[in-house]
Design a protein around this motif. Sequence first.
Motif, PDB file in Angstrom:
ATOM      1  N   PHE A 144      48.215  32.670  41.620  1.00 32.09           N
ATOM      2  CA  PHE A 144      47.773  32.518  40.097  1.00 32.09           C
ATOM      3  C   PHE A 144      46.858  33.761  39.579  1.00 32.09           C
ATOM      4  CE2 PHE A 144      45.381  30.148  36.506  1.00 32.09           C
ATOM      5  CZ  PHE A 144      46.624  30.510  35.503  1.00 32.09           C
ATOM      6  N   THR A 145      47.247  34.660  38.687  1.00 31.92           N
ATOM      7  CA  THR A 145      46.502  35.745  38.279  1.00 31.92           C
ATOM      8  C   THR A 145      46.412  35.738  36.629  1.00 31.92           C
ATOM      9  OG1 THR A 145      47.484  37.188  39.980  1.00 31.92           O
ATOM     10  CG2 THR A 145      46.598  37.991  37.956  1.00 31.92           C
ATOM     11  N   ILE A 146      45.005  35.415  36.312  1.00 31.82           N
ATOM     12  CA  ILE A 146      44.816  35.434  34.654  1.00 31.82           C
ATOM     13  C   ILE A 146      43.469  36.434  34.682  1.00 31.82           C
ATOM     14  CG2 ILE A 146      43.272  33.616  35.503  1.00 31.82           C
ATOM     15  CD1 ILE A 146      44.485  32.293  32.516  1.00 31.82           C
ATOM     16  N   SER A 147      43.695  37.652  34.939  1.00 33.70           N
ATOM     17  CA  SER A 147      42.779  38.436  34.676  1.00 33.70           C
ATOM     18  C   SER A 147      42.963  39.059  33.365  1.00 33.70           C
ATOM     19  CB  SER A 147      43.021  39.721  35.770  1.00 33.70           C
ATOM     20  OG  SER A 147      42.999  39.449  37.184  1.00 33.70           O
ATOM     21  N   ASN A 148      41.799  39.705  32.994  1.00 35.09           N
ATOM     22  CA  ASN A 148      41.645  40.260  31.531  1.00 35.09           C
ATOM     23  C   ASN A 148      41.909  39.136  30.424  1.00 35.09           C
ATOM     24  OD1 ASN A 148      41.040  43.048  32.505  1.00 35.09           O
ATOM     25  ND2 ASN A 148      42.821  42.998  33.389  1.00 35.09           N
ATOM     26  N   ASN A 149      41.474  38.120  30.514  1.00 37.10           N
ATOM     27  CA  ASN A 149      41.302  37.081  29.350  1.00 37.10           C
ATOM     28  C   ASN A 149      40.027  36.817  28.964  1.00 37.10           C
ATOM     29  OD1 ASN A 149      44.458  36.027  28.725  1.00 37.10           O
ATOM     30  ND2 ASN A 149      44.495  36.514  30.926  1.00 37.10           N
ATOM     31  N   ARG A 150      40.034  35.504  28.331  1.00 35.70           N
ATOM     32  CA  ARG A 150      38.756  35.211  27.859  1.00 35.70           C
ATOM     33  C   ARG A 150      38.129  34.086  28.079  1.00 35.70           C
ATOM     34  NH1 ARG A 150      40.083  37.358  21.422  1.00 35.70           N
ATOM     35  NH2 ARG A 150      40.366  39.432  22.087  1.00 35.70           N
ATOM     36  N   LEU A 151      38.669  33.576  29.564  1.00 33.89           N
ATOM     37  CA  LEU A 151      38.064  32.123  30.169  1.00 33.89           C
ATOM     38  C   LEU A 151      36.720  32.181  30.204  1.00 33.89           C
ATOM     39  CD1 LEU A 151      40.755  31.695  32.944  1.00 33.89           C
ATOM     40  CD2 LEU A 151      40.841  30.666  30.564  1.00 33.89           C
ATOM     41  N   GLU A 152      35.975  31.055  29.867  1.00 35.60           N
ATOM     42  CA  GLU A 152      34.757  30.950  30.267  1.00 35.60           C
ATOM     43  C   GLU A 152      34.543  29.791  31.367  1.00 35.60           C
ATOM     44  OE1 GLU A 152      32.313  29.894  26.653  1.00 35.60           O
ATOM     45  OE2 GLU A 152      33.040  31.740  25.551  1.00 35.60           O
ATOM     46  N   THR A 153      35.528  29.022  31.577  1.00 33.48           N
ATOM     47  CA  THR A 153      35.482  27.790  32.537  1.00 33.48           C
ATOM     48  C   THR A 153      36.902  27.255  32.933  1.00 33.48           C
ATOM     49  OG1 THR A 153      34.357  25.492  33.194  1.00 33.48           O
ATOM     50  CG2 THR A 153      35.459  26.030  30.826  1.00 33.48           C
ATOM     51  N   LEU A 154      36.914  26.777  33.886  1.00 34.07           N
ATOM     52  CA  LEU A 154      38.190  26.128  34.357  1.00 34.07           C
ATOM     53  C   LEU A 154      38.289  24.636  34.523  1.00 34.07           C
ATOM     54  CD1 LEU A 154      38.620  28.232  37.834  1.00 34.07           C
ATOM     55  CD2 LEU A 154      39.811  28.871  35.552  1.00 34.07           C
TER      56      LEU A 154
ATOM     57  N   LEU B 158      47.339  26.489  46.346  1.00 35.33           N
ATOM     58  CA  LEU B 158      46.998  27.836  45.677  1.00 35.33           C
ATOM     59  C   LEU B 158      46.386  28.618  46.891  1.00 35.33           C
ATOM     60  CD1 LEU B 158      47.249  29.205  42.921  1.00 35.33           C
ATOM     61  CD2 LEU B 158      44.526  28.453  42.701  1.00 35.33           C
ATOM     62  N   GLU B 159      46.771  29.882  47.181  1.00 31.63           N
ATOM     63  CA  GLU B 159      46.408  30.781  48.270  1.00 31.63           C
ATOM     64  C   GLU B 159      45.658  31.978  47.584  1.00 31.63           C
ATOM     65  OE1 GLU B 159      49.480  31.786  50.671  1.00 31.63           O
ATOM     66  OE2 GLU B 159      49.909  29.599  51.276  1.00 31.63           O
ATOM     67  N   THR B 160      45.997  32.392  46.369  1.00 30.06           N
ATOM     68  CA  THR B 160      45.361  33.599  45.800  1.00 30.06           C
ATOM     69  C   THR B 160      45.113  33.265  44.352  1.00 30.06           C
ATOM     70  OG1 THR B 160      46.861  34.949  47.355  1.00 30.06           O
ATOM     71  CG2 THR B 160      45.886  36.169  45.050  1.00 30.06           C
ATOM     72  N   LEU B 161      43.852  33.771  44.077  1.00 29.70           N
ATOM     73  CA  LEU B 161      43.421  33.265  42.575  1.00 29.70           C
ATOM     74  C   LEU B 161      42.690  34.724  42.069  1.00 29.70           C
ATOM     75  CD1 LEU B 161      43.062  31.577  40.185  1.00 29.70           C
ATOM     76  CD2 LEU B 161      40.923  30.488  41.607  1.00 29.70           C
TER      77      LEU B 161
END
Length: 237
Positions: free
Chosen positions: A65-75, A85-88
């Motif tokens: 799961f790749t969610i780079s370059n966004n505006r997340l503050e938390t999960l 999940l192996e790669t985050l």
Amino acid sequence: MGNAVNKHIQTAEKTGVCGLVGMRLDEFPPELQRLSNNLRTLDVSNNKITMLPKTIGHFGMLRSFTISNNRLETLPEEFFHLKKLETLSLENNRIQRLPTSVEKLINLKSLSLAGNKVDSFPLALCKLRHLDALDLSRNSLTEIPDGVGDLQVIELNLNQNQINNLTDALATCPRLKVLRVEENCLQLSTISPKILGDSKVSVLALEGNLFEVKDLRELEGYEKYMDRFTATRKKFD
């Protein structure tokens, strides 16, 4: 926009791989729920996503799961149901803390939090027995806590933080071979002789701190470190 997303999703129904990169998305596409049973790889980088829905926990087959370059503050708590999940990759978001629930991602091998706002080392990561690579570069860390000695990673990247001390506990990390601490606030006196002499670290990157790297030669344990460094280089020559 909707048509473009749907085309990608239709393809992903057959392949298990979905890339929605740079599509100006401001939310996690609800249409992705159709793939919750078979999606293995998802990349939603370079969008404007501010949060993940609780339904993210339904993607039980997800391995990357790749969610780079966004505006997340938390999960959300449900995210940590993704046991396969192996790669985050969470690079370049706005995350300040990782919840302790991250220890539930028992198969995680690679985690990047580079370019966030993390200000305390997430010790829950020490519970992850398969974590090989951890990137915490470009954050707001000022210290590495003593509890870090149980961390299982082979490579730890702490470049471009504000770290002013390297704890002896890093020397007890059982698999740590590459330690990157470039462009921090370290003085020569804070480099632990145990890391140099008694650890498995064979690549110690220290450029851009408050001393000249050549002055490491003065420290106890330096020769043992150089033996490991040289042996590692020979493997790749």
